[in-house]
Design a protein around this motif. Structure first.
Motif, PDB file in Angstrom:
ATOM      1  N   PHE A 170     -32.490 -58.966 -63.309  1.00 42.15           N
ATOM      2  CA  PHE A 170     -33.155 -58.792 -62.022  1.00 42.15           C
ATOM      3  C   PHE A 170     -32.389 -57.838 -61.111  1.00 42.15           C
ATOM      4  N   THR A 171     -31.150 -57.522 -61.462  1.00 45.73           N
ATOM      5  CA  THR A 171     -30.373 -56.586 -60.655  1.00 45.73           C
ATOM      6  C   THR A 171     -30.650 -55.144 -61.064  1.00 45.73           C
ATOM      7  N   GLY A 172     -31.509 -54.934 -62.020  1.00 44.04           N
ATOM      8  CA  GLY A 172     -31.825 -53.584 -62.495  1.00 44.04           C
ATOM      9  C   GLY A 172     -31.170 -53.358 -63.847  1.00 44.04           C
ATOM     10  N   GLY A 173     -31.028 -52.110 -64.198  1.00 45.67           N
ATOM     11  CA  GLY A 173     -30.436 -51.805 -65.490  1.00 45.67           C
ATOM     12  C   GLY A 173     -31.504 -51.568 -66.535  1.00 45.67           C
ATOM     13  N   ALA A 174     -31.037 -51.183 -67.698  1.00 43.77           N
ATOM     14  CA  ALA A 174     -31.945 -50.851 -68.791  1.00 43.77           C
ATOM     15  C   ALA A 174     -32.502 -52.111 -69.449  1.00 43.77           C
ATOM     16  N   VAL A 175     -33.677 -51.973 -69.984  1.00 47.88           N
ATOM     17  CA  VAL A 175     -34.280 -53.052 -70.769  1.00 47.88           C
ATOM     18  C   VAL A 175     -33.564 -53.083 -72.106  1.00 47.88           C
ATOM     19  N   GLN A 176     -33.118 -54.260 -72.506  1.00 49.05           N
ATOM     20  CA  GLN A 176     -32.379 -54.394 -73.762  1.00 49.05           C
ATOM     21  C   GLN A 176     -33.248 -55.104 -74.789  1.00 49.05           C
ATOM     22  N   PRO A 177     -33.274 -54.591 -76.016  1.00 45.87           N
ATOM     23  CA  PRO A 177     -34.055 -55.263 -77.059  1.00 45.87           C
ATOM     24  C   PRO A 177     -33.399 -56.583 -77.459  1.00 45.87           C
ATOM     25  N   VAL A 178     -34.234 -57.552 -77.786  1.00 42.81           N
ATOM     26  CA  VAL A 178     -33.758 -58.887 -78.160  1.00 42.81           C
ATOM     27  C   VAL A 178     -34.408 -59.283 -79.471  1.00 42.81           C
ATOM     28  N   GLN A 179     -33.607 -59.891 -80.341  1.00 50.56           N
ATOM     29  CA  GLN A 179     -34.133 -60.440 -81.590  1.00 50.56           C
ATOM     30  C   GLN A 179     -33.515 -61.816 -81.789  1.00 50.56           C
ATOM     31  N   VAL A 180     -34.357 -62.828 -81.974  1.00 50.32           N
ATOM     32  CA  VAL A 180     -33.907 -64.198 -82.192  1.00 50.32           C
ATOM     33  C   VAL A 180     -34.339 -64.612 -83.591  1.00 50.32           C
ATOM     34  N   THR A 181     -33.379 -65.079 -84.382  1.00 50.75           N
ATOM     35  CA  THR A 181     -33.650 -65.590 -85.721  1.00 50.75           C
ATOM     36  C   THR A 181     -33.259 -67.062 -85.741  1.00 50.75           C
ATOM     37  N   LEU A 182     -34.230 -67.919 -85.987  1.00 53.69           N
ATOM     38  CA  LEU A 182     -33.984 -69.359 -86.002  1.00 53.69           C
ATOM     39  C   LEU A 182     -33.686 -69.808 -87.427  1.00 53.69           C
ATOM     40  N   ALA A 183     -32.494 -70.318 -87.642  1.00 54.83           N
ATOM     41  CA  ALA A 183     -32.092 -70.787 -88.961  1.00 54.83           C
ATOM     42  C   ALA A 183     -32.502 -72.234 -89.187  1.00 54.83           C
ATOM     43  N   SER A 184     -32.560 -73.022 -88.102  1.00 54.15           N
ATOM     44  CA  SER A 184     -32.898 -74.434 -88.209  1.00 54.15           C
ATOM     45  C   SER A 184     -33.836 -74.819 -87.075  1.00 54.15           C
ATOM     46  N   VAL A 185     -34.960 -75.421 -87.446  1.00 52.41           N
ATOM     47  CA  VAL A 185     -35.936 -75.934 -86.478  1.00 52.41           C
ATOM     48  C   VAL A 185     -36.272 -77.350 -86.917  1.00 52.41           C
ATOM     49  N   GLN A 186     -35.759 -78.349 -86.175  1.00 50.90           N
ATOM     50  CA  GLN A 186     -35.900 -79.746 -86.567  1.00 50.90           C
ATOM     51  C   GLN A 186     -36.565 -80.556 -85.452  1.00 50.90           C
ATOM     52  N   PRO A 187     -37.576 -81.374 -85.789  1.00 50.06           N
ATOM     53  CA  PRO A 187     -38.143 -82.266 -84.769  1.00 50.06           C
ATOM     54  C   PRO A 187     -37.214 -83.465 -84.550  1.00 50.06           C
ATOM     55  N   MET A 188     -37.074 -83.866 -83.289  1.00 47.14           N
ATOM     56  CA  MET A 188     -36.288 -85.055 -82.956  1.00 47.14           C
ATOM     57  C   MET A 188     -36.999 -85.748 -81.798  1.00 47.14           C
TER      58      MET A 188
ATOM     59  N   ASN B 141     -38.545 -61.764 -72.421  1.00 43.60           N
ATOM     60  CA  ASN B 141     -39.902 -61.791 -72.983  1.00 43.60           C
ATOM     61  C   ASN B 141     -39.781 -61.769 -74.499  1.00 43.60           C
ATOM     62  N   LEU B 142     -40.373 -62.749 -75.155  1.00 43.36           N
ATOM     63  CA  LEU B 142     -40.334 -62.814 -76.612  1.00 43.36           C
ATOM     64  C   LEU B 142     -41.737 -62.931 -77.185  1.00 43.36           C
ATOM     65  N   ALA B 143     -41.892 -62.440 -78.389  1.00 45.05           N
ATOM     66  CA  ALA B 143     -43.152 -62.578 -79.126  1.00 45.05           C
ATOM     67  C   ALA B 143     -42.823 -62.984 -80.553  1.00 45.05           C
ATOM     68  N   ALA B 144     -43.714 -63.739 -81.181  1.00 47.72           N
ATOM     69  CA  ALA B 144     -43.483 -64.222 -82.536  1.00 47.72           C
ATOM     70  C   ALA B 144     -43.644 -63.126 -83.579  1.00 47.72           C
ATOM     71  N   GLU B 145     -44.226 -62.010 -83.207  1.00 47.19           N
ATOM     72  CA  GLU B 145     -44.404 -60.920 -84.145  1.00 47.19           C
ATOM     73  C   GLU B 145     -43.313 -59.883 -83.922  1.00 47.19           C
ATOM     74  N   CYS B 146     -42.624 -59.541 -84.977  1.00 48.85           N
ATOM     75  CA  CYS B 146     -41.611 -58.491 -84.907  1.00 48.85           C
ATOM     76  C   CYS B 146     -42.095 -57.328 -85.751  1.00 48.85           C
ATOM     77  N   GLY B 147     -42.316 -56.193 -85.104  1.00 49.47           N
ATOM     78  CA  GLY B 147     -42.747 -55.004 -85.836  1.00 49.47           C
ATOM     79  C   GLY B 147     -41.588 -54.426 -86.616  1.00 49.47           C
ATOM     80  N   SER B 148     -41.822 -54.103 -87.879  1.00 52.05           N
ATOM     81  CA  SER B 148     -40.749 -53.544 -88.695  1.00 52.05           C
ATOM     82  C   SER B 148     -40.542 -52.060 -88.412  1.00 52.05           C
ATOM     83  N   SER B 149     -41.531 -51.415 -87.835  1.00 50.33           N
ATOM     84  CA  SER B 149     -41.380 -50.006 -87.495  1.00 50.33           C
ATOM     85  C   SER B 149     -41.653 -49.834 -86.008  1.00 50.33           C
ATOM     86  N   GLU B 150     -41.187 -48.730 -85.467  1.00 54.01           N
ATOM     87  CA  GLU B 150     -41.406 -48.465 -84.053  1.00 54.01           C
ATOM     88  C   GLU B 150     -42.870 -48.098 -83.799  1.00 54.01           C
TER      89      GLU B 150
END
Length: 173
Positions: free
Chosen positions: A65-83, A156-165
């Motif tokens: 929120f202080t400005g600056g460049a938009v940085q790309p983010v990638q999240v890889t979930l190795a474990s997803v467990q219901p509790m 901001n995240l989306a479940a679809e990750c494009g493999s190409s630009e």
């Protein structure tokens, strides 16, 4: 003579309470009718469903929120467990050039997400001890800094990750 409640009485004064007599026993036999609907939502079952169907790869961007460049983010979930009604998340997050392990919880009833980066050196604008708080699941989250002097940021995240630009947009003329 009934005494109003707000009147001060001497200590030894008798207080008379009047109840309507006789008691009407027909009111006790009347069946109780509930109005409205019954909540049939099962957050435990939804947590199990989310854990099995949730995407393991999320891509998007982070902007302070202080400005600056938009940085790309990638999240890889190795474990997803219901509790219970929670979904416990473990994995890795790459923000710009910095990679960090993450852990988090997703509430299946409220769609609230708490995602904690665990690495000590994080990218610019993110400090250890802060977390991402999302009220719309994993799609939109805000950075909650460990100090009140930093205004945070937006993830901001989306479940679809494009493999190409994406292809550049060309003008029509």
């Amino acid at each position: 003579m009934p005494v109003p409640v707000a009147v001060d009485l001497p200590v030894q004064s008798p207080v008379v309470f009047e109840a309507p007599l006789p008691l009407d026993s027909s009111q006790l036999a009347t069946p109780m009718v509930l109005e409205g609907t019954v909540d049939t939502f099962d957050p435990v079952a939804r947590a199990a469903s989310l854990a099995s169907s949730m995407s393991r790869q999320w891509c998007g961007s982070y902007r302070s929120f202080t400005g600056g460049a938009v940085q790309p983010v990638q999240v890889t979930l190795a474990s997803v467990q219901p509790m219970g009604q929670m979904v416990v998340l473990r994995g890795d997050m790459r923000i710009g050039e910095t990679s960090t392990p993450v852990q988090g919880n997703l509430n299946a009833k409220s769609d609230q997400l708490d995602l904690l980066p665990l690495a000590d050196p994080l990218t610019a604008g993110l400090e250890p001890g802060g977390s991402f708080l999302g009220l719309q699941g994993a799609t939109l989250a805000g950075w909650v800094a460990p100090r009140m002097t930093y205004p945070g940021g937006r993830l901001n995240l989306a479940a679809e990750c494009g493999s190409s630009e994406a292809l550049p947009i060309r003008g029509l003329w």
